[in-house]
Enzyme design. Sequence first.
Site, PDB file in Angstrom:
ATOM      1  N   ASP A 134       0.864  -1.187   0.000  1.00 12.57           N
ATOM      2  CA  ASP A 134       0.000   0.000   0.000  1.00 12.57           C
ATOM      3  C   ASP A 134       0.898   1.233   0.000  1.00 12.57           C
ATOM      4  OD1 ASP A 134      -2.228   1.562  -0.046  1.00 12.57           O
ATOM      5  OD2 ASP A 134      -3.033   0.933   1.887  1.00 12.57           O
ATOM      6  N   ASP A 140      -3.713   7.236  -3.739  1.00 15.85           N
ATOM      7  CA  ASP A 140      -5.112   7.662  -3.917  1.00 15.85           C
ATOM      8  C   ASP A 140      -5.570   8.445  -2.691  1.00 15.85           C
ATOM      9  OD1 ASP A 140      -4.798   5.123  -2.526  1.00 15.85           O
ATOM     10  OD2 ASP A 140      -6.982   5.057  -2.411  1.00 15.85           O
ATOM     11  N   ALA A 197     -11.605   3.195   1.029  1.00 16.58           N
ATOM     12  CA  ALA A 197     -12.248   4.010   2.070  1.00 16.58           C
ATOM     13  C   ALA A 197     -13.527   3.412   2.637  1.00 16.58           C
ATOM     14  CB  ALA A 197     -12.499   5.420   1.532  1.00 16.58           C
ATOM     15  N   CYS A 252     -13.539 -23.188  19.198  1.00 21.32           N
ATOM     16  CA  CYS A 252     -12.746 -23.354  17.984  1.00 21.32           C
ATOM     17  C   CYS A 252     -11.794 -24.510  18.228  1.00 21.32           C
ATOM     18  CB  CYS A 252     -11.969 -22.050  17.729  1.00 21.32           C
ATOM     19  SG  CYS A 252     -10.677 -22.177  16.478  1.00 21.32           S
ATOM     20  N   CYS A 263      -8.784 -24.853  16.297  1.00 19.33           N
ATOM     21  CA  CYS A 263      -7.501 -24.599  15.632  1.00 19.33           C
ATOM     22  C   CYS A 263      -6.384 -25.056  16.577  1.00 19.33           C
ATOM     23  CB  CYS A 263      -7.372 -23.122  15.261  1.00 19.33           C
ATOM     24  SG  CYS A 263      -6.875 -22.057  16.626  1.00 19.33           S
ATOM     25  N   CYS A 310      -6.391 -23.293  19.926  1.00 15.39           N
ATOM     26  CA  CYS A 310      -7.518 -23.584  20.812  1.00 15.39           C
ATOM     27  C   CYS A 310      -7.542 -25.050  21.247  1.00 15.39           C
ATOM     28  CB  CYS A 310      -8.830 -23.198  20.136  1.00 15.39           C
ATOM     29  SG  CYS A 310      -8.854 -21.445  19.738  1.00 15.39           S
TER      30      CYS A 310
HETATM   31  N1  GUN Z   1      -6.468   1.082   3.169  1.00 19.80           N
HETATM   32  C1  GUN Z   1      -7.754   1.100   3.583  1.00 19.80           C
HETATM   33  N2  GUN Z   1      -8.493   1.880   2.746  1.00 19.80           N
HETATM   34  C2  GUN Z   1      -7.658   2.349   1.800  1.00 19.80           C
HETATM   35  C3  GUN Z   1      -7.843   3.186   0.650  1.00 19.80           C
HETATM   36  O1  GUN Z   1      -8.934   3.682   0.356  1.00 19.80           O
HETATM   37  N3  GUN Z   1      -6.735   3.416  -0.119  1.00 19.80           N
HETATM   38  C4  GUN Z   1      -5.509   2.905   0.194  1.00 19.80           C
HETATM   39  N4  GUN Z   1      -4.482   3.174  -0.612  1.00 19.80           N
HETATM   40  N5  GUN Z   1      -5.312   2.130   1.274  1.00 19.80           N
HETATM   41  C5  GUN Z   1      -6.377   1.856   2.064  1.00 19.80           C
HETATM   42 ZN    ZN Z   2      -8.841 -21.211  17.507  1.00 21.39          ZN
END
Ligand code: GUN
Ligand code: ZN
Length: 486
Positions: A90, A125, A193, A276, A278, A281
Site C-alpha cells: 500500500d 489515492d 475508504a 474453535c 484450531c 484452541c
Molecule cells: N487502506 C484502507 N483503505 C484504503 C484506501 O482507500 N486506499 C488505500 N491506498 N489504502 C487503504
Molecule cells: Zn482457535
Amino acid sequence: MSSIFEITQKDASGRIGKLVTRHGTIETPTIMPVINPNIPLIDIDEMKDIGAQILITNSYIIYRSEKLHDKALNEGLHELIGFDGPIMTDSGSFQLSVYGDVEITNEEIIDFQKKIGSDIAVPLDIPTPPDVSYEKASSEINTTVERLKKAREKFTDDMLLAGPVQGSTYSDLREKCAQELTELDFDVYPIGAVVPLMEDYRYSKLVDVIVSSKKGLKPSSPVHLFGAGHPMGFALEVALGCDLFDSAAYALYAKNKRYITVYGTYHLENLHYLPCSCPVCANYTAQELKSAENNVELLAKHNLYVTFEEMNLIKQSIKEGDLLELVEQRCRSHPRLLEALKTMYKYSDWLEKYNPVTKSTIFYCGPESSKRPEVLHFSKRIERFTVNGSAIIRSNSTKQDDEFDNILMFKPPLGTFPVELLETYPFNIETISSPDYESIEVALLNTIKLIEQNPEANFTFVYEYDLYHPLLDKISEMANLVRKYE
Ligand code: GUN
Ligand code: ZN
C-alpha cells in the site's frame, strides 16, 4: 495486461479465480495478512501454513524508516519480509486519511514500490471518507484519477498496478470512478475508504458501495476490498464479487485481547470456553490462554486461523453452488448484517446476471430467500409458460386433478409451474411446509403474472395455506379460488 486474472468457478457474483503475479499465482478469494514490517506478530512460515498465499505491507512505513528503507532498496522487499510469494504494497494513503498528511508524492511512493520489487503496487489515492459533501467526493476523485493515470502511464512492466475506486458513499460517483479507472486498465481494483463503514457496522451501505463500484468495473476484473479483515462479512462480500481482502484485524484484535469468531468477537476476559479447534484452541484452555505470557501472539494465530477457515468454507460453497445459503446464515449473526442481506437482495437483478443458471438445490433459509436472484430469474421466465384449456393450481395432489387439462404446482416462493418440473432445478427448492408471508407474496405475484399471460385459459386455484394475503382477493377475480382452510 488483461489476462492476469482467470475465473474458474462462479456463484452469485462470487467467484474462484487465479491471479498471476511475478512471484507466483494465487487462488482467490483470499486474504492478504497485513504485515507490519517493524514488528511481525507471527512467523511468516507459520502464516503460510495457516493459509497465506500473498501478504500485504505498507511501503510508506518502509520508506519512512531509515533502517527498513535501505534494506528494502538493497535487498528487496521479499528479503526484508522473509517471504518468497507475492507481496502487495500500500502507498500511505491510509495514513493520509488518518493523519491528513504524508511526506511523500505519488511519483515518489510508486517509484519506491517499483524499486523494492513489489508485486502489486498502489498509487497515492485519496481515501474519501463516507458522508462528505458530493462536491468534495467528486473533486477528490479527480485528484485520485489524475494520480492513478500518472502511475499507469509510468508502469507498463510486470508489476501489477492497483487502481482504487473512491467516491465516498455516493453510488453514482463510485460507478463513474470505476468506469474511469477501467478505461485506464488497472490490474487490480481495490474498493477504497470502506474501513469507516465497517468500523460502524454500516454493512448495508457497504453493499451499496460494493455493488455500485462493481457496476462500473468489468466483471472479469479482480476486486480487492480494502481494509476488510473481519470474517463475519466475508461471505457477503465475496458473493458481491470481491476477490481479495486484507486483514490487519487478526493482529489489531489480538493486541486488544480480542478473540475473533465468524459470529462476532469475544474479549479474552469473558471467554470461559474456546469455541474453535484450531491448533491454538486445541492446545490451550480459555484459562490457560488468559494467563499465557504470549497470549497476544496466540490470539493473533487463532484469529488468522478462523479468518482462513471462513475463506475456505466460502470457496467450498462456491464449488457447491450454495454460497447464498452461507451468506444468509452469516447475515443472521448481527442485525446490521441482516440489513445488509436485505440490501443485497435489492440488487437481485444485478446478481442474477452473474449467477449460474443452474446449480444445486436451493435451500430456503427464511423470508429473505424469497428475494433470491433464482426466484427473480424464474419470475422473468414465466412468459415462457403457455397454458391452454383448464388448469388446476395446487400444492398437493387433489382428487380433481384428472379433470383438468393442466396440473400446475403452487410452491412458495417461486409461484406456479407445471407439476412435471417439480424435481428439476430450481423447482426442487427445499422449502418449509408452512410458508411465510414474504414467500407467499412473491409466489402469488408470480401466479398472477402467469394467469394474466394466459387470458384464454381457465384457472382453478386451490390455496391450501391458512395464511391470508390480500393478493388472494385479486386472484379470486381472475380464477376460481378455493381456499381449503376457510
Ligand atoms: N487502506 C484502507 N483503505 C484504503 C484506501 O482507500 N486506499 C488505500 N491506498 N489504502 C487503504
Ligand atoms: Zn482457535
